[in-house]
Design a protein around this motif. Sequence first.
Motif, mmCIF file in Angstrom:
data_model
loop_
_atom_site.group_PDB
_atom_site.id
_atom_site.type_symbol
_atom_site.label_atom_id
_atom_site.label_comp_id
_atom_site.label_asym_id
_atom_site.label_seq_id
_atom_site.Cartn_x
_atom_site.Cartn_y
_atom_site.Cartn_z
ATOM 1 N N SER A 111 0.678 0.688 -4.211
ATOM 2 C CA SER A 111 0.300 2.178 -3.891
ATOM 3 C C SER A 111 1.897 2.783 -3.083
ATOM 4 O O SER A 111 2.229 2.200 -2.387
ATOM 5 C CB SER A 111 -0.854 2.335 -3.186
ATOM 6 O OG SER A 111 -1.969 2.034 -3.944
ATOM 7 N N LEU A 112 1.854 3.977 -3.587
ATOM 8 C CA LEU A 112 3.024 4.801 -2.690
ATOM 9 C C LEU A 112 2.313 5.977 -2.068
ATOM 10 O O LEU A 112 1.395 6.418 -2.386
ATOM 11 C CB LEU A 112 3.899 5.444 -3.821
ATOM 12 C CG LEU A 112 5.007 6.556 -3.111
ATOM 13 C CD1 LEU A 112 6.039 5.561 -2.645
ATOM 14 C CD2 LEU A 112 5.681 7.353 -4.376
ATOM 15 N N HIS A 113 2.779 5.867 -0.665
ATOM 16 C CA HIS A 113 2.144 6.861 0.347
ATOM 17 C C HIS A 113 3.274 7.750 0.786
ATOM 18 O O HIS A 113 4.160 7.114 1.386
ATOM 19 C CB HIS A 113 1.477 5.899 1.495
ATOM 20 C CG HIS A 113 0.520 4.963 1.076
ATOM 21 N ND1 HIS A 113 -0.997 5.054 0.954
ATOM 22 C CD2 HIS A 113 0.456 3.782 0.384
ATOM 23 C CE1 HIS A 113 -1.533 4.245 0.653
ATOM 24 N NE2 HIS A 113 -0.640 3.132 0.333
ATOM 25 N N ILE A 160 7.600 7.881 3.727
ATOM 26 C CA ILE A 160 7.122 7.115 2.662
ATOM 27 C C ILE A 160 6.684 5.506 2.943
ATOM 28 O O ILE A 160 7.548 4.975 3.705
ATOM 29 C CB ILE A 160 7.983 7.154 1.373
ATOM 30 C CG1 ILE A 160 9.290 6.377 1.557
ATOM 31 C CG2 ILE A 160 8.100 8.651 0.848
ATOM 32 C CD1 ILE A 160 10.373 6.556 0.426
ATOM 33 N N ALA A 161 6.003 5.015 2.079
ATOM 34 C CA ALA A 161 5.236 3.491 2.532
ATOM 35 C C ALA A 161 4.812 3.102 0.982
ATOM 36 O O ALA A 161 4.445 3.886 0.403
ATOM 37 C CB ALA A 161 4.448 3.363 3.434
ATOM 38 N N VAL A 162 5.075 2.048 0.922
ATOM 39 C CA VAL A 162 4.393 1.165 -0.266
ATOM 40 C C VAL A 162 3.619 -0.089 0.350
ATOM 41 O O VAL A 162 4.199 -0.839 1.146
ATOM 42 C CB VAL A 162 5.641 0.847 -1.313
ATOM 43 C CG1 VAL A 162 6.609 -0.168 -0.555
ATOM 44 C CG2 VAL A 162 4.939 -0.130 -2.523
ATOM 45 N N THR A 163 2.409 -0.045 -0.232
ATOM 46 C CA THR A 163 1.541 -1.282 0.067
ATOM 47 C C THR A 163 1.237 -1.998 -1.298
ATOM 48 O O THR A 163 1.311 -1.479 -2.367
ATOM 49 C CB THR A 163 0.192 -0.733 0.603
ATOM 50 O OG1 THR A 163 -0.493 0.196 -0.290
ATOM 51 C CG2 THR A 163 0.347 -0.286 1.829
ATOM 52 N N LEU A 164 1.150 -3.220 -0.887
ATOM 53 C CA LEU A 164 0.914 -4.348 -2.188
ATOM 54 C C LEU A 164 -0.369 -5.166 -1.746
ATOM 55 O O LEU A 164 -0.437 -5.675 -0.873
ATOM 56 C CB LEU A 164 2.266 -4.960 -2.503
ATOM 57 C CG LEU A 164 2.154 -6.172 -3.314
ATOM 58 C CD1 LEU A 164 1.986 -5.609 -4.708
ATOM 59 C CD2 LEU A 164 3.332 -7.052 -3.414
ATOM 60 N N ASN A 165 -0.948 -5.236 -3.116
ATOM 61 C CA ASN A 165 -2.333 -6.323 -2.948
ATOM 62 C C ASN A 165 -2.163 -7.075 -4.153
ATOM 63 O O ASN A 165 -2.395 -6.815 -5.249
ATOM 64 C CB ASN A 165 -3.657 -5.209 -3.108
ATOM 65 C CG ASN A 165 -4.751 -6.268 -2.886
ATOM 66 O OD1 ASN A 165 -4.940 -7.348 -3.343
ATOM 67 N ND2 ASN A 165 -5.935 -5.733 -2.379
#
Lengths: 113, 112
Positions: free
Chosen positions: B74-76, B62-67
């Motif tokens: 987003s959760l990946h 799992i990964a989370v990205t932030l803009n």
Amino acid sequence: EAQVTQNPRYLITVTGKKLTVTCSQNMNHEYMSWYRQDPGLGLRQIYYSMNVEVTDKGDVPEGYKVSRKEKRNFPLILESPSPNQTSLYFCASSHDRSSYEQYFGPGTRLTVT
Amino acid sequence: GENVEQHPSTLSVQEGDSAVIKCTYSDSASNYFPWYKQELGKGPQLIIDIRSNVGEKKDQRIAVTLNKTAKHFSLHITETQPEDSAVYFCAAPDNYGQNFVFGPGTRLSVLP
């Protein structure tokens, strides 16, 4: 085991009959809160408490009361339940307000007829 | 106050495929974004979180990205497995930073 417990897990009641849902945590957490979960609406906060004898309203407090006489317990009180309070309720706790991770209880499913 | 939107509301993927869930928030001052997983009959459990001083965080699959500019995160989930099937919630701090506003949730189904 560190946990948040709620009782009862399931409750069916009638309109106007006072009820209390108990919540207890064994992690010595300062911050506790109550949420209700409804389909399509996610989790909405009802009340929260930053410490003993300190409580405040969340987003949907109408029809609910809480108390925080002891650090470990945070009961939710419905003085006169109505059918629109039929929902899934969760209690949560965290170390303090700045400790963002919340630990949730298993939930209480309430039906008011 | 803070407003959190989450999409999609339901997501079905084949086992082994990736899943992406996106949330948008309204308060540019928000600085912490958790993701919770709720399995059937249980309370939500924190699975990953990110603070506003980083753009991405990973933990195994799992990964989370932030803009921050676009105010979305987003959760990946990669290599999805049947046990990933659950409802996922994002959240963001409210205006006063005292509480959290949750998204409406995404029901993820991983098909074998």
